[in-house]
Design an enzyme around this catalytic site. Structure first.
Site, mmCIF file in Angstrom:
data_model
loop_
_atom_site.group_PDB
_atom_site.id
_atom_site.type_symbol
_atom_site.label_atom_id
_atom_site.label_comp_id
_atom_site.label_asym_id
_atom_site.label_seq_id
_atom_site.Cartn_x
_atom_site.Cartn_y
_atom_site.Cartn_z
ATOM 1 N N ASN A 1 2.713 15.038 3.211
ATOM 2 C CA ASN A 1 3.103 13.678 3.621
ATOM 3 C C ASN A 1 3.331 12.820 2.386
ATOM 4 O O ASN A 1 2.504 12.781 1.489
ATOM 5 C CB ASN A 1 2.020 13.032 4.468
ATOM 6 C CG ASN A 1 1.796 13.806 5.741
ATOM 7 O OD1 ASN A 1 2.746 14.229 6.395
ATOM 8 N ND2 ASN A 1 0.555 14.042 6.084
ATOM 9 N N ARG A 20 3.252 9.558 1.689
ATOM 10 C CA ARG A 20 2.879 8.147 1.884
ATOM 11 C C ARG A 20 1.387 7.969 1.629
ATOM 12 O O ARG A 20 0.646 8.931 1.518
ATOM 13 C CB ARG A 20 3.167 7.741 3.341
ATOM 14 C CG ARG A 20 2.362 8.561 4.334
ATOM 15 C CD ARG A 20 2.444 8.044 5.753
ATOM 16 N NE ARG A 20 1.566 8.770 6.643
ATOM 17 C CZ ARG A 20 1.841 9.922 7.227
ATOM 18 N NH1 ARG A 20 3.012 10.511 7.012
ATOM 19 N NH2 ARG A 20 0.975 10.517 8.023
ATOM 20 N N VAL A 28 -3.218 6.375 6.673
ATOM 21 C CA VAL A 28 -4.164 5.483 7.358
ATOM 22 C C VAL A 28 -5.596 5.761 6.885
ATOM 23 O O VAL A 28 -6.371 4.838 6.638
ATOM 24 C CB VAL A 28 -4.069 5.677 8.893
ATOM 25 C CG1 VAL A 28 -5.140 4.857 9.609
ATOM 26 C CG2 VAL A 28 -2.682 5.328 9.413
ATOM 27 N N ARG A 64 -11.062 5.160 13.731
ATOM 28 C CA ARG A 64 -9.916 4.301 14.045
ATOM 29 C C ARG A 64 -10.171 3.653 15.393
ATOM 30 O O ARG A 64 -10.413 4.334 16.383
ATOM 31 C CB ARG A 64 -8.636 5.128 14.165
ATOM 32 C CG ARG A 64 -8.223 5.795 12.900
ATOM 33 C CD ARG A 64 -6.826 6.357 13.105
ATOM 34 N NE ARG A 64 -6.455 7.206 11.989
ATOM 35 C CZ ARG A 64 -5.225 7.655 11.796
ATOM 36 N NH1 ARG A 64 -4.251 7.353 12.658
ATOM 37 N NH2 ARG A 64 -4.955 8.414 10.761
#
Ligand code: MV4
Length: 447
Positions: free
Chosen positions: A290, A292, A295, A338
Site C-alpha cells: 500500500n 499511503r 489508518v 477503530r
C-alpha cells in the site's frame, strides 16, 4: 523544509497531519466540502478553502479543485492523507507537473504497487515468498480453470487493480471458478475500469500481518516492524496491534527484510506498507503493498516512538533518513480500536446523525485520534470512522485492560457506535490469547 502544506483530506487524518505540521513549524491549508464547514480540523489550520459540494467526487476527489486551492494559497506540497487521492498516480504526477511536491511516492511507484499482479511478479523475482498461483494475469475463464486445477482448490481470483475486497472471489470447484471469474471480472471492470485478474491458492484462516516501511529518496529503506490486522469484517479493519502477538524474532527479521527488499526494488519512497498473509503453519506470503499512510499507523508510532507523518514530510522535502535499521527499537505493545458510527445490531448499518454529549477517554497510555465533538453531525457522505482509540502499555495483557477501560469511558451520545462490539471482542478468550485470524469476526458474529 516546506513552509506551507495543503492537506487534501478531511476528518481525523487531516487533524493528524496538521498536528505534525504545527510541531515542525509548517503552515497548513485545510480544504473542505460544504458539508464539512463545521469540521474541527478547519480551526487548527492556518488557512481554509472550500473546494465544493458534499459528494467526494466534486470535492475531495476533484483534482482540478484541489490543485486550484493549492495554487491560490501558494503551498509547496500536498499531503493526501489516506483514501481519496492518496494512491492516485495521476494526482501525484499532476502535483509534480504543477511544481507542488506530492507527499508520497512517485507516480511510477504508485502505479507499480497499485498493480497487484506486477507487485506479485516483483516479489517472485526477488525470491520473496508469494502464494502459489498464476504466473501472470488471467486470459479467459478456461485458462483460469486449468491453472486452478493445476494448483488445486480452493483458489482466490483477484483484480489486479483491486482494493477493499472488491473484484475478489473464492472458488472451491470448477463451477464456482467459472462463475467467480466472470463475477470478479465484471466487478473489477465496474469498480476500477480495468478487468485484469490473477489467481492464487486460497489460504484459509490466515493472519494479516503488514510491515511499515520508510524509504528516503537516496535509496535508504528501513522497516518499523509489523502490525497484526487480522481482526476485520468485510475488509474493514476493526482492531490492529503491534507487535503481532505470535511473531518470533527470526520470522520478524525475515519478513521485515523481505518487506524492505520489495520497497527498494519498487523504487518506493515515503511511508508504505507491505502486506503478508501468515498461515497457521507460520508460512508467510507477500500479497500486496500500500502506497499511503494507513489508518492504523499510530500503533507503529507508539511502539517505535516515531512520528510517521513527520517522517513522510521530511522525506518529501528531500531529507535523508536519520535512522538505520539497527537504530529502530520497539517498546511494549500498542492496540488500536477503530470506532465507527455504525449499528452492529443492524448488520453494521451506518448510523449518521448529530452527536449529543461527546467526551473522549484519557489517562495513562491512551491516545485518541478523532475529529468528533459534542454537537457535531456525522454525515452519510463519508466513511463511518469517527475515532481511533490507541493504547500503549508494557504488555499485551495490560494493553487490553487499558483499552477496555478507555472504551468504557468514551461517551458518544446520539448515534450508534461499534464500541459495544469492540468490548465484546476484547473480552473474547481467543482474542485475549492472541488466537485470531481474518475469519474471526464473521465467525464470532454468526454464532
Ligand atoms: C487472500 C486471502 C487468502 N488467500 N489471498 C483480502 C484483501 C486483500 N488485501 C487480500 N485479501 C485476502 N487475500 C489468498 N491467496 C485472504 C484475504 C482476506 C480475506 C479474504 C476473504 C474474506 C475476508 C478476508 C479478510 C482478510 C483477508
Amino acid at each position: 523544509m516546506f513552509s506551507r502544506i495543503l492537506i487534501a483530506n478531511r476528518g481525523e487524518i487531516a487533524l493528524r497531519v496538521i498536528r505534525a505540521c504545527k510541531e515542525m513549524g509548517i503552515e497548513t491549508v485545510a480544504v473542505y466540502s460544504e458539508r464539512d464547514a463545521d469540521a474541527i480540523y478547519l480551526r487548527y489550520a492556518d488557512e481554509t478553502v472550500c473546494i465544493g459540494p458534499s459528494p467526494s467526487h466534486s470535492s475531495y476527489l476533484d483534482i482540478p479543485r484541489i490543485i486550484s486551492a493549492a495554487e491560490i494559497t501558494d503551498v509547496e506540497a500536498i499531503h493526501p492523507g489516506y483514501g481519496f487521492l492518496a494512491e492516485n498516480p495521476h494526482f501525484a504526477e499532476v502535483c509534480r507537473s504543477c511544481g507542488i511536491e506530492f507527499i508520497g511516492p512517485s507516480g511510477e511507484a504508485i502505479k507499480l504497487v497499485g498493480d497487484k499482479s506486477r507487485a506479485r511478479e516483483l516479489a517472485r523475482s526477488l525470491g520473496v515468498p508469494i502464494v502459489p498461483g498464476s504466473k501472470n494475469t488471467l486470459d479467459g475463464e478456461n485458462k483460469a480453470l486449468k491453472i486452478a486445477q493445476g494448483i488445486g482448490f480452493p483458489v482466490i481470483i483477484k483484480a489486479a487493480m483491486g482494493g477493499g475486497g472488491r473484484g475478489m472471489r473464492v472458488a472451491h470447484n470448477d463451477i464456482s471458478l467459472i462463475n467467480g471469474y466472470l463475477a470478479a471480472r465484471a466487478e473489477a471492470a465496474a469498480a476500477f475500469n480495468d478487468s485484469t485478474l490473477y489467481l492464487e491458492k486460497y489460504i484459509e484462516r490466515p493472519r494479516h500481518v503488514e510491515f511499515q516501511i520508510l524509504a528516503d529518496r537516496e535509496g535508504n529503506v528501513i522497516h518499523l516492524g509489523e502490525r497484526d490486522c487480522s481482526l476485520q469484517r468485510r475488509h474493514q479493519k476493526l482492531i490492529e496491534e503491534s507487535p503481532c502477538p505470535i511473531l518470533e524474532e527470526d520470522l520478524r527479521r525475515k519478513m521485515g527484510d523481505d518487506a524492505v527488499k520489495i520497497a527498494r526494488a519498487a523504487g518506493y519512497t515515503g511511508a508504505g506498507t507491505v502486506e503478508f498473509l501468515l498461515d497457521p503453519d507460520l508460512k508467510y506470503y507477500f500479497i500486496e503493498m500500500n502506497a499511503r499512510i494507513q489508518v492504523e499507523h499510530p500503533v507503529t508510532e507508539m511502539v517505535t516512538g516515531l512520528d510517521l507523518v513527520k517522517e513522510q514530510i521530511k522525506i518529501a522535502a528531500g531529507q535523508k533518513l536519520k535512522l538505520k535499521q539497527e537504530d529502530v527499537t520497539f517498546d511494549g505493545v500498542s492496540i488500536e480500536c477503530r470506532i465507527n458510527a455504525e449499528d452492529p445490531a443492524e448488520n453494521f448499518k451506518p448510523s449518521p446523525g448529530k452527536i449529543g454529549v461527546c467526551f473522549p477517554p484519557g489517562g495513562i497510555g491512551v491516545r485518541v485520534d478523532t475529529h468528533i465533538y459534542s454537537g457535531f453531525t456525522i454525515s452519510s457522505h463519508y466513511d463511518s470512522l469517527i475515532a481511533k482509540v490507541i493504547v500503549h502499555r508494557k504488555t499485551r495483557g495490560s494493553a487490553i485492560r487499558c483499552m477496555r477501560r478507555a472504551l468504557d469511558e468514551f461517551v458518544i451520545e446520539g448515534i450508534k457506535t461499534t464500541i459495544p462490539m469492540l468490548q465484546d471482542v476484547l473480552s473474547h478468550l481467543h482474542f485475549i490469547r492472541g488466537e485470531v485470524n481474518t475469519g474471526f469476526i464473521e465467525e464470532y458474529f454468526s454464532t
